[in-house]
Write an enzyme that holds these catalytic residues in place. Structure first.
Site, PDB file in Angstrom:
ATOM      1  N   GLU A   1       0.870  -1.253  -0.122  1.00 46.67           N
ATOM      2  CA  GLU A   1      -0.203   0.071  -0.126  1.00 46.67           C
ATOM      3  C   GLU A   1       0.648   1.217  -0.028  1.00 46.67           C
ATOM      4  OE1 GLU A   1      -3.430  -0.265   2.796  1.00 46.67           O
ATOM      5  OE2 GLU A   1      -4.182  -1.734   1.660  1.00 46.67           O
TER       6      GLU A   1
ATOM      7  N   GLU B   1      -4.937  -8.822  -0.656  1.00 43.71           N
ATOM      8  CA  GLU B   1      -6.132  -8.402   0.446  1.00 43.71           C
ATOM      9  C   GLU B   1      -7.481  -8.384   0.126  1.00 43.71           C
ATOM     10  OE1 GLU B   1      -4.693  -5.257   3.319  1.00 43.71           O
ATOM     11  OE2 GLU B   1      -2.452  -5.847   2.959  1.00 43.71           O
TER      12      GLU B   1
HETATM   13  O1  AHR Z   1      -5.271  -6.042   6.626  1.00 46.67           O
HETATM   14  C1  AHR Z   1      -5.065  -5.130   7.492  1.00 46.67           C
HETATM   15  C2  AHR Z   1      -4.573  -3.768   6.684  1.00 46.67           C
HETATM   16  O2  AHR Z   1      -5.433  -3.354   5.421  1.00 46.67           O
HETATM   17  C3  AHR Z   1      -3.199  -4.101   6.049  1.00 46.67           C
HETATM   18  O3  AHR Z   1      -2.244  -4.086   7.090  1.00 46.67           O
HETATM   19  C4  AHR Z   1      -3.071  -2.910   5.160  1.00 46.67           C
HETATM   20  O4  AHR Z   1      -2.148  -3.459   4.063  1.00 46.67           O
HETATM   21  C5  AHR Z   1      -4.402  -2.698   4.573  1.00 46.67           C
HETATM   22  O5  AHR Z   1      -4.990  -1.450   4.680  1.00 46.67           O
END
Ligand code: AHR
Length: 520
Positions: A202, A325
């Site tokens: 991110e 994610e």
């Molecule tokens: O999964 C939780 C968080 O969500 C992670 O650390 C991040 O990459 C995302 O914003």
């Protein structure tokens, strides 16, 4: 009229007999599906079933790692119950150590004698103390223990390229270099395989608030130095977009698309779509049920449109779109550990729908990691002290296991809409794939919380001799498994499917996931 359309037309009579004990008294709606087992699609990469484990809340400590001296039964410090549950899922890949936490993680603090490891503050997740008891050796050993490949996330935000290069050498070198010898001195002779390395996380947000152009340049620089030994190649992943940031994909693919094996995509399902008030994990009604599926179904558009941009720069689809994610994200209950949330029947359907979408895009989507593995967000298992419970999401992963490595088959669903207030959604969501033994697996989701649906399926290219299956449903849309009542939402044998000429019929209970196996 094609063979399978004829088969559909002739199935009316069979429908009357298609009900089963699992079917409720409500009259069933009617849907049709067409499966082209004669026109196989891409193989579903098992890595689509990957999981994500971050140093966050109870994701590692208490959830995976309790230490060798714990009273909780453990294998070399890993909770035995969790290890056994995960092994049963055949988890192909685990991503670690974050997430946002990866961007402040320094691997050297997590090696060597545990008693001498430094305590750090985890600034990403509430300023909690990070003991570093779970470091590189503990993670790689854990991955081996559950039979998963390792996906390491490098620290681009607060680290250096040299730190990443040293980490790779430490883990993968079979030479007598100082780093490899240090690994040996720390107890691991044989080099590990690192299957994936992500260069940042991110980077548009917690990983450095970068512009896409700046990140693309950094990626080009850092990835140049990822040069593991030839016998242990490491695939490289570049930070991709958040949700619908198509401009990010465009820039990074244009500038660095030739230097990566995968581009990530992060998209979370928030029932309200509002980060300030996401919605409750359990206290929700039908309006929020429908809103959640509306949000989760956006994954289809995201994957389609990001893939189309990738096609421009990578027409041969060498670069995977890695949804590393995804999952539901609710408001954390007051006092609960960071991002800890319950998991209901709704989560089971969310998981099934997303997996169906990934199957449909298996040519480009070749790796995903649900967030997260234990105790965090849409978890597989929840723990509290010595207690552990399997979530409804876990059960979907268990039901969908045969899809790992199977060949996706084209599927077309024609179903009545499910309507709730202003929200209109497709009532049935599905995917199909054929495994190496020739068995056709069909996953069917009935989103309607009140009405069963009878599906008439025409299958081209497969004469099935036998159909069987399992169903996951529960008394209420927000039914959950708790430590006290762990069996409320769990799969049961499904007796609502029948073979019919040219296909099958199945009556799906309301709010259910059904997975059928058609044996030729
Ligand atoms: O999964 C939780 C968080 O969500 C992670 O650390 C991040 O990459 C995302 O914003």
């Amino acid at each position: 009229m094609t063979v399978w359309r004829k088969a559909l037309a002739g199935m009316g009579a069979a429908l009357a007999m298609a009900g089963g004990a699992a079917v409720a008294a409500e009259p069933a709606a009617r849907a049709t599906i067409e499966i082209r087992a004669d026109a196989p699609g891409p193989v579903i990469d098992p890595e689509i079933y990957g999981q994500f484990a971050e140093h966050l809340g109870g994701g590692i400590y208490g959830g995976v790692w309790v230490g060798e001296d714990s009273k909780i039964p453990n294998i070399r410090g890993y909770r035995r119950d969790v290890v056994e549950a995960l092994k049963a899922l055949h988890v192909p890949l685990v991503r670690w150590p974050g997430g946002c936490y990866a961007e402040e993680y320094h691997w050297r603090e997590g090696i060597g004698p545990r008693a001498a490891r430094k305590v750090r503050v985890n600034n990403s997740w509430g300023g909690t103390e990070e003991s570093n008891q779970f470091g590189t050796h503990e993670f790689m050993d854990f991955a081996e223990l559950i039979g998963a490949k390792a996906y390491i996330n490098a620290n681009l935000g607060a680290g250096t390229p040299q730190e990443m290069v040293d980490w790779i050498e430490y883990m993968t070198s079979s030479s007598r270099s100082a780093l490899a010898q240090e690994r040996r001195a720390n107890g691991r002779d044989k080099p590990w395989s690192v299957d994936w390395i992500a260069i940042g996380n991110e980077s548009w947000g917690c990983g450095g608030t970068m512009r896409s152009e700046y990140y693309a340049d950094l990626y080009r620089q850092w990835s140049t130095f990822v040069r593991p030994p030839g016998d242990r190649p490491v695939r490289k992943l570049a930070v991709g977009p958040s949700g619908d940031d198509y401009a990010w994909t465009e820039t990074v693919m244009k500038s660095a698309g030739k230097m990566m094996d995968a581009l990530s995509l992060h998209y979370y399902t928030l029932p309200t779509g509002d980060w300030a008030k996401k919605g409750d994990a359990v206290a929700f009604g039908e309006a929020e049920w429908a809103a959640t599926f509306k949000q989760t179904l956006k994954m289809e558009e995201l994957v389609t449109r990001h893939s189309a941009i990738m096609d421009k720069y990578d027409p041969d689809k060498k670069v995977a779109l890695a949804v590393d994610e995804w999952g539901t994200w609710y408001d954390t209950a007051p006092g609960a550990p960071a991002l800890n949330q319950q998991n209901s029947l709704r989560d089971a359907l969310v998981a099934a729908i997303n997996l169906n979408i990934f199957h449909a895009h298996a040519d480009r989507v070749r790796m995903t990691n649900i967030a997260q593995m234990v105790n965090v967000l849409q978890a597989m298992v929840l723990t509290d002290g010595d207690k552990m419970v399997l979530t409804p999401t876990y059960h979907v992963y268990a039901l969908y296991r045969p899809f790992q490595g199977a060949t996706a088959e084209p599927i077309k669903v024609t179903a009545p809409d499910y309507r709730q207030g202003e929200v209109t959604l497709p009532g049935v969501h599905a995917s199909a794939a054929r495994d190496k033994a020739g068995v056709l697996h069909v996953a069917l989701v009935n989103l309607d919380p009140k009405q069963p649906v009878t599906v008439s399926a025409a299958v081209a290219g497969l004469a099935a001799r036998k159909v069987s299956g399992q169903v996951l449903t529960a008394p209420a849309i927000n039914s959950i498994n708790t430590f006290q009542t762990p069996h409320v939402v769990e799969p049961k044998a499904f007796d609502g499917a029948r073979l019919a000429s040219g296909g099958f019929t199945a009556t799906l209970p309301s709010r259910s996931v059904v997975v059928l196996d058609l044996v030729p």
